[in-house]
Enzyme design. Structure first.
Site, mmCIF file in Angstrom:
data_model
loop_
_atom_site.group_PDB
_atom_site.id
_atom_site.type_symbol
_atom_site.label_atom_id
_atom_site.label_comp_id
_atom_site.label_asym_id
_atom_site.label_seq_id
_atom_site.Cartn_x
_atom_site.Cartn_y
_atom_site.Cartn_z
ATOM 1 N N CYS B 110 0.882 -1.164 0.000
ATOM 2 C CA CYS B 110 0.000 0.000 0.000
ATOM 3 C C CYS B 110 0.917 1.211 0.000
ATOM 4 O O CYS B 110 1.519 1.531 1.016
ATOM 5 C CB CYS B 110 -0.905 -0.002 1.231
ATOM 6 S SG CYS B 110 -1.843 1.529 1.400
ATOM 7 N N CYS B 113 -0.653 4.262 2.342
ATOM 8 C CA CYS B 113 -0.716 4.141 3.806
ATOM 9 C C CYS B 113 -0.268 2.746 4.205
ATOM 10 O O CYS B 113 0.909 2.427 4.048
ATOM 11 C CB CYS B 113 -2.083 4.547 4.368
ATOM 12 S SG CYS B 113 -3.537 3.812 3.602
ATOM 13 N N SER B 114 -1.171 1.906 4.689
ATOM 14 C CA SER B 114 -0.748 0.588 5.174
ATOM 15 C C SER B 114 -1.867 -0.434 5.043
ATOM 16 O O SER B 114 -2.027 -1.291 5.894
ATOM 17 C CB SER B 114 -0.296 0.694 6.633
ATOM 18 O OG SER B 114 -1.315 1.306 7.412
ATOM 19 N N CYS B 115 -2.672 -0.340 3.976
ATOM 20 C CA CYS B 115 -3.823 -1.228 3.802
ATOM 21 C C CYS B 115 -3.364 -2.685 3.743
ATOM 22 O O CYS B 115 -2.396 -3.013 3.067
ATOM 23 C CB CYS B 115 -4.580 -0.846 2.535
ATOM 24 S SG CYS B 115 -5.312 0.802 2.682
#
Lengths: 223, 206
Positions: B110, B113-115
């Site tokens: 991602c 962000c940090s999906c």
């Protein structure tokens, strides 16, 4: 370009350092920061897209802060910006006065059901898909939000102007560009679009490598 | 609409500078105002430390390896298929499974962000959330794989999935050779967290 968080393709970040399987939270406060952020979100004063945008708006702190520092800082900002807390309460001037939102507090016994319920973003409303699997599409350029200057978008800058091919349609999903700014859900089709690495980078590693990006219909035009 | 705050201080700058104290200070305020239950925080942490983690994803992969009908269902509609096993929830409302083959190796990132598929893999590891991984995985996935000690055959293509929407991707690694007689539980033990993100191969020591 969009903001500091939009780092796909950037040079100069050094090696990736793998960490061991099995470690969930490196420090106790990491788990606490995550849990506090979820519990504050459960008060219902903002949505996921607003909270992502709050992290993106941290500015220079975004680069300076570690991962969970970003979370806790954005949570504090959202609590004040949305009038849940007064800024003076962050400096230690808290009162014990009952809060009007206290009835919405996430109870310990409700945690399991709240986490397993999730928050699906697919919607029946919105336009029909105009692109089919296999069809060539062009990504909008420039990549920044069309709705709000400097606003939230999920279109990464490295994809701007690139030509790709639709792999599949995921159905209609909430449009984050609208939802992060109080402009409604504005659902529209989301597509997985495949781009040859050579379309994105001057020095692709392999002629057959691809990057697939999930993109909303309004980010795309027919190629 | 919230302001950008460029030029003036963010509210968070009023909190203590030490991160652990900053978290504690915010928790204290929210608890005093009746907005947060500390026991709820404990329950959230316990969920992701002890209940939801990569063993869920490994179970899904082992089933896909050993049951062709399950594999077909998973590739056709992963959300429904893993939900039927109880793997559904926050950050995993829309799941797509992608299968590694000798021709194509899949890898997930991602960049914004940090999906990550929480109900299947738990909380993402630190490396997944690092600037280096987010910046490099899309541009030079093979060099990133080398950081993990993984080298692919020269005729295998890499397909990197950038999770920019709420769709969460699970990589089904290739089943290792010589595992024909293994039970589903024995197969699941070969499936590491990193192999389901695409930065490791199944069966390789993590």
């Amino acid at each position: 370009m969009t903001r500091v968080h939009d780092m796909g393709g950037r040079f100069g970040d050094g090696p990736v350092i793998p960490d061991p399987e099995g470690e969930v939270f490196h420090d106790d406060w990491h788990g606490r920061a995550l849990a506090l952020t979820l519990a504050a979100g459960a008060l219902g004063q903002w949505n996921l897209d607003i909270s992502r945008h709050a992290r993106e708006r941290l500015g220079p702190d975004y680069n300076r802060f570690s991962y969970y520092e970003k979370w806790i800082a954005a949570t504090a900002d959202l609590l004040v910006e949305n009038g849940v807390l007064d800024a003076s309460e962050l400096t230690g001037d808290a009162t014990d006065a009952p809060h009007p939102l206290a009835a919405r507090k996430l109870a310990a016994e409700a945690v399991s059901s709240a986490l397993s319920r999730g928050g699906p973003v697919d919607r029946d409303a919105g336009p029909a898909p105009i692109f089919q699997p296999g069809q060539a599409v062009l990504v909008r350029r420039p990549a920044d939000s069309q709705l709000v200057e400097g606003g939230h978008t999920r279109l990464p800058a490295y994809a701007a102007g690139a030509r790709g091919k639709v792999l599949r349609c995921h159905g209609n999903h909430i449009l984050p560009d609208a939802h992060a700014h109080g402009l409604g859900e504005a659902p529209e089709p989301v597509y997985a679009v495949a781009f040859p690495a050579s379309e994105l980078w001057a020095h692709p590693e392999h002629p057959r490598d691809e990057v697939v990006i999930d993109l909303w219909q309004s980010y795309l035009t027919a190629a | 609409m919230p302001h950008d705050h460029s030029g003036d201080a963010h509210p968070h700058s009023l909190l203590p500078s030490d991160p652990a104290l900053r978290v504690k200070a915010l928790e204290t305020v929210l608890v005093r105002r009746g907005l947060v239950d500390p026991a709820a925080l404990d329950a959230i942490i316990d969920t992701y430390e002890n209940k939801i983690g990569p063993k869920n994803g490994a179970d899904v992969v082992a089933r896909a390896w050993s049951d062709p009908g399950f594999r077909a269902d998973l590739l056709a509609d992963a959300t429904a298929t893993v939900s039927a096993l109880g793997y559904y929830g926050r950050q995993g409302e829309h799941i797509v499974a992608v299968e590694n083959t000798p021709e194509t190796h899949n890898m997930v990132v991602c960049t914004l962000c940090s999906c990550y598929p929480w109900p299947l893999l738990g909380i993402p590891p630190a490396w997944y959330k690092s600037d280096a991984y987010r910046a490099r995985a899309v541009r030079e996935p093979r060099k990133v794989l080398a950081d993990f000690g993984v080298a692919l055959p020269p005729d295998t293509a890499v397909r990197v999935w950038d999770s920019t929407a709420e769709v969460r991707y699970l990589v089904i690694p290739m089943r290792p050779e010589g595992t024909d007689g293994l039970s589903r539980e024995e197969l699941a033990a070969l499936v590491s967290r990193d192999s389901m993100i695409g930065t490791a191969l199944a069966g390789a020591a993590a």
